[in-house]
Design a protein around this motif. Structure first.
Motif, PDB file in Angstrom:
ATOM      1  N   GLY A  27      17.435   7.277  -4.795  1.00  0.00           N
ATOM      2  CA  GLY A  27      16.626   6.119  -5.158  1.00  0.00           C
ATOM      3  C   GLY A  27      15.146   6.440  -5.092  1.00  0.00           C
ATOM      4  N   ASP A  30      14.289   8.828  -8.021  1.00  0.00           N
ATOM      5  CA  ASP A  30      14.277   8.087  -9.289  1.00  0.00           C
ATOM      6  C   ASP A  30      13.015   7.242  -9.417  1.00  0.00           C
ATOM      7  N   LYS A  31      12.641   6.556  -8.330  1.00  0.00           N
ATOM      8  CA  LYS A  31      11.440   5.720  -8.368  1.00  0.00           C
ATOM      9  C   LYS A  31      10.216   6.559  -8.706  1.00  0.00           C
ATOM     10  N   SER A  39      16.932   3.864  -9.806  1.00  0.00           N
ATOM     11  CA  SER A  39      16.481   3.765  -8.421  1.00  0.00           C
ATOM     12  C   SER A  39      17.081   2.528  -7.761  1.00  0.00           C
ATOM     13  N   HIS A  42      20.773   3.002  -6.996  1.00  0.00           N
ATOM     14  CA  HIS A  42      21.024   3.868  -5.834  1.00  0.00           C
ATOM     15  C   HIS A  42      20.690   3.155  -4.537  1.00  0.00           C
ATOM     16  N   TYR A  43      19.546   2.490  -4.498  1.00  0.00           N
ATOM     17  CA  TYR A  43      19.172   1.757  -3.287  1.00  0.00           C
ATOM     18  C   TYR A  43      20.178   0.644  -2.986  1.00  0.00           C
ATOM     19  N   SER A  71      12.242  -0.643   0.288  1.00  0.00           N
ATOM     20  CA  SER A  71      12.216   0.117  -0.964  1.00  0.00           C
ATOM     21  C   SER A  71      12.602  -0.763  -2.149  1.00  0.00           C
ATOM     22  N   LEU A  75      10.292  -1.817  -5.381  1.00  0.00           N
ATOM     23  CA  LEU A  75      10.717  -1.710  -6.778  1.00  0.00           C
ATOM     24  C   LEU A  75      10.462  -2.996  -7.531  1.00  0.00           C
TER      25      LEU A  75
END
Length: 82
Positions: A27, A30-31, A39, A42-43, A71, A75
């Motif tokens: 994550g 990806d971010k 992201s 995944h998070y 996180s 995002l």
């Protein structure tokens, strides 16, 4: 990642924390590469696993849950700016 998932199927107590940690790291990567959707996915999966793990030991995973929650909120801010 595939190996951790397979191991977690056989021994979830031992390997699910590794799956969650790897998802958290993915994550983050990806971010930083601008893949916000990936992201978030995944998070979100990491959060699901950490919450499951926290059911048996909330103190051990409280920090992980807080980190992933922060996180995900970050995002949301990034997505609202774009």
């Amino acid at each position: 990642m595939r190996v951790y998932r397979q191991l977690a199927e056989q021994e979830p107590d031992k390997f699910l924390p590794y799956v969650a940690g790897t998802l958290n790291n993915l994550g983050f990567l990806d971010k930083n590469q601008g893949r916000i959707g990936e992201s978030r996915a995944h998070y979100a999966e990491a959060m699901t696993i950490y919450r499951r793990l926290a059911q048996s030991d909330s103190a051990a995973y409280a920090g992980d849950i807080a980190r992933v929650d922060a996180s995900l909120k970050e995002l949301d801010k990034v997505a609202s700016v774009k």
